[in-house]
Design a protein around this motif. Sequence first.
Motif, mmCIF file in Angstrom:
data_model
loop_
_atom_site.group_PDB
_atom_site.id
_atom_site.type_symbol
_atom_site.label_atom_id
_atom_site.label_comp_id
_atom_site.label_asym_id
_atom_site.label_seq_id
_atom_site.Cartn_x
_atom_site.Cartn_y
_atom_site.Cartn_z
ATOM 1 N N MET A 77 14.381 24.800 6.150
ATOM 2 C CA MET A 77 13.780 25.725 7.115
ATOM 3 C C MET A 77 14.601 25.637 8.395
ATOM 4 S SD MET A 77 9.703 25.373 6.574
ATOM 5 C CE MET A 77 9.724 23.603 6.488
ATOM 6 N N ILE A 78 14.676 26.738 9.089
ATOM 7 C CA ILE A 78 15.558 26.820 10.253
ATOM 8 C C ILE A 78 14.760 27.181 11.505
ATOM 9 C CG2 ILE A 78 17.531 28.082 11.209
ATOM 10 C CD1 ILE A 78 18.429 28.284 8.168
ATOM 11 N N GLY A 79 15.012 26.419 12.563
ATOM 12 C CA GLY A 79 14.284 26.640 13.805
ATOM 13 C C GLY A 79 13.036 25.787 13.910
ATOM 14 N N GLY B 164 18.240 28.453 -0.805
ATOM 15 C CA GLY B 164 17.287 29.353 -0.154
ATOM 16 C C GLY B 164 16.944 28.805 1.220
ATOM 17 N N MET B 165 17.262 29.561 2.242
ATOM 18 C CA MET B 165 16.997 29.098 3.608
ATOM 19 C C MET B 165 16.238 30.189 4.339
ATOM 20 S SD MET B 165 20.670 27.467 4.647
ATOM 21 C CE MET B 165 21.652 28.927 4.278
ATOM 22 N N GLY B 166 15.270 29.775 5.118
ATOM 23 C CA GLY B 166 14.532 30.770 5.882
ATOM 24 C C GLY B 166 14.097 30.198 7.207
ATOM 25 N N PRO B 167 13.799 31.081 8.158
ATOM 26 C CA PRO B 167 13.292 30.615 9.448
ATOM 27 C C PRO B 167 11.923 29.969 9.278
ATOM 28 C CG PRO B 167 13.080 33.009 9.246
ATOM 29 C CD PRO B 167 13.859 32.548 8.056
ATOM 30 N N TYR B 168 11.666 28.938 10.043
ATOM 31 C CA TYR B 168 10.322 28.382 10.115
ATOM 32 C C TYR B 168 9.443 29.382 10.854
ATOM 33 C CZ TYR B 168 6.420 25.941 12.250
ATOM 34 O OH TYR B 168 5.170 25.616 12.699
ATOM 35 N N ILE B 169 8.279 29.654 10.296
ATOM 36 C CA ILE B 169 7.316 30.560 10.947
ATOM 37 C C ILE B 169 5.967 29.842 11.011
ATOM 38 C CG2 ILE B 169 6.171 32.810 10.831
ATOM 39 C CD1 ILE B 169 8.512 33.789 9.090
ATOM 40 N N GLU B 170 5.376 29.808 12.169
ATOM 41 C CA GLU B 170 4.106 29.099 12.313
ATOM 42 C C GLU B 170 3.022 29.680 11.406
ATOM 43 O OE1 GLU B 170 5.991 30.558 14.662
ATOM 44 O OE2 GLU B 170 5.333 29.920 16.655
ATOM 45 N N HIS B 171 2.159 28.804 10.931
ATOM 46 C CA HIS B 171 0.914 29.219 10.301
ATOM 47 C C HIS B 171 -0.207 28.632 11.153
ATOM 48 C CE1 HIS B 171 -2.530 29.507 7.707
ATOM 49 N NE2 HIS B 171 -1.856 30.258 6.858
ATOM 50 N N ASN B 172 -1.087 29.507 11.637
ATOM 51 C CA ASN B 172 -2.084 29.077 12.633
ATOM 52 C C ASN B 172 -2.951 27.907 12.213
ATOM 53 O OD1 ASN B 172 -1.161 30.999 14.349
ATOM 54 N ND2 ASN B 172 -2.688 32.538 13.771
ATOM 55 N N ASP B 173 -3.213 27.777 10.923
ATOM 56 C CA ASP B 173 -4.126 26.717 10.481
ATOM 57 C C ASP B 173 -3.388 25.454 10.054
ATOM 58 O OD1 ASP B 173 -6.314 28.491 10.847
ATOM 59 O OD2 ASP B 173 -5.780 29.447 8.950
ATOM 60 N N GLU C 58 13.090 35.395 17.234
ATOM 61 C CA GLU C 58 14.359 36.099 17.123
ATOM 62 C C GLU C 58 15.526 35.114 17.024
ATOM 63 O OE1 GLU C 58 16.061 39.720 19.736
ATOM 64 O OE2 GLU C 58 13.965 39.711 19.075
ATOM 65 N N GLU C 59 15.406 34.028 17.798
ATOM 66 C CA GLU C 59 16.450 33.002 17.766
ATOM 67 C C GLU C 59 16.489 32.321 16.390
ATOM 68 O OE1 GLU C 59 16.123 30.212 21.017
ATOM 69 O OE2 GLU C 59 17.730 28.950 20.173
ATOM 70 N N ARG C 60 15.312 32.040 15.836
ATOM 71 C CA ARG C 60 15.266 31.430 14.494
ATOM 72 C C ARG C 60 15.900 32.360 13.467
ATOM 73 N NH1 ARG C 60 8.950 30.263 14.377
ATOM 74 N NH2 ARG C 60 8.860 30.486 16.632
ATOM 75 N N PHE C 61 15.650 33.645 13.627
ATOM 76 C CA PHE C 61 16.203 34.660 12.732
ATOM 77 C C PHE C 61 17.735 34.666 12.814
ATOM 78 C CE2 PHE C 61 17.454 39.053 11.759
ATOM 79 C CZ PHE C 61 16.743 39.304 10.600
ATOM 80 N N GLU C 62 18.253 34.674 14.024
ATOM 81 C CA GLU C 62 19.711 34.672 14.218
ATOM 82 C C GLU C 62 20.345 33.379 13.701
ATOM 83 O OE1 GLU C 62 21.790 37.105 15.204
ATOM 84 O OE2 GLU C 62 20.035 38.408 15.215
ATOM 85 N N MET C 63 19.654 32.261 13.950
ATOM 86 C CA MET C 63 20.169 30.977 13.446
ATOM 87 C C MET C 63 20.262 30.994 11.918
ATOM 88 S SD MET C 63 17.842 28.467 15.823
ATOM 89 C CE MET C 63 18.297 26.832 15.238
ATOM 90 N N THR C 64 19.277 31.624 11.284
ATOM 91 C CA THR C 64 19.283 31.683 9.818
ATOM 92 C C THR C 64 20.447 32.529 9.314
ATOM 93 O OG1 THR C 64 16.875 31.448 9.818
ATOM 94 C CG2 THR C 64 17.892 32.167 7.762
ATOM 95 N N LEU C 65 20.680 33.676 9.964
ATOM 96 C CA LEU C 65 21.826 34.501 9.566
ATOM 97 C C LEU C 65 23.121 33.694 9.686
ATOM 98 C CD1 LEU C 65 21.058 37.979 11.235
ATOM 99 C CD2 LEU C 65 20.923 37.407 8.794
ATOM 100 N N GLN C 66 23.210 32.929 10.770
ATOM 101 C CA GLN C 66 24.426 32.147 11.002
ATOM 102 C C GLN C 66 24.580 31.028 9.960
ATOM 103 O OE1 GLN C 66 26.176 33.592 13.279
ATOM 104 N NE2 GLN C 66 27.942 32.237 13.153
#
Length: 344
Positions: A188-190, A215-224, A242-250
């Motif tokens: 996970m990235i970010g 398989g790599m993806g941005p970390y995205i919060e889950h509220n619970d 957006e930064e996590r998204f760009e980091m993942t592309l990179q």
Amino acid sequence: MVQFEEIIGLLGGGEATRERARKVKLDTVGNAVYLRGLIELSNICRKDCFYCGIRNSNKKVIRYDIEDEDVVQAARYAWENGYGSIAIQSGERNKTAFTDRIERLLYDIKEMSRGELGITLSLGEQSYDTLRRWREAGADRYLLRIETSNRRLYNTIHPNDQNHSYDRRIEVLHDLRSLRYQLGTGVMIGLPGQNTEHLAEDILFFQEIDIDMCGMGPYIEHNDTPLAIKKSTKKTRLPGLEERFEMTLQMIATLRCVMPDVNIAATTAMQAIHPQGREMALDVGANVLMPNITPSLAVGDYKLYNSKPVRASSYEELFASLRRCGFEVALGNQGNSKRYASRK
Ligand code: 5AD
């Protein structure tokens, strides 16, 4: 092996890295996008990862388990529509009944598709014996993300117990390799507290265990989840989406430059941040797409993070979008990892 300093340079290389990745990709794995129909078999999970929405302690989750015949039906749909492969994913379960059931499903799906459908499993950490049985029953590939290769960071996003051991996870990756699975991992990235050096270490790690797929993806919060609730400090600052998204592309572009012949997935988490996120990942080096083909009754309950897209746009829409972006969709092709083929 590409060394740390060079990886840091690629990660900081912006558009130049992406341009190089496009060229490497065309020269090595070509322009085709390979499809895996993703079946989210069950959200029942014995683990309690701090970031994941379907963690065992999350009592808000409605737990489900798809019927075997519906799984085979979904696999048939994939096969008949030219998906060369499927990926069966589930929360981590280790009861004998589960092991037996997966084994049976593997035989059934291989038979149904006359051996033509490639099968990837993504079912968490399992014993050597279980993995051996599944391999013999027809599983071709296995995905087990390391999530982060840095032991210290790993321990900040997982409970500190036997059930969530960094060493055990590494051991399973080695078991998978020795059982001759096509081996996939990823990160996970970010993540809070993750920096560029950590990501460069991840790429070193991928080279070390010599992966076939990623398989790599941005970390995205889950509220619970505890990780989303936890207060951040200066050191554990969470980058913006957006930064996590760009980091993942990179990261994708960098990995394509470092390991030219691996399969790299354009993941759903990219789409969760940007509607065209997966196409953008394909553009900078990814070559695999995993459209969700889970039977509709369960869709929505496999919620790993906030605003996870529920279903791939229709089959036709997705293909049209890919073709508009200039990709060729590889139908009726398992899309095995080139790296795996050359190792053999
Ligand atoms: N954000 C992004 N990815 C997540 N995963 C689990 N929770 C999250 C989250 N909050 C990913 C993990 C896991 C895969 C199935 O989903 O990397 O391996």
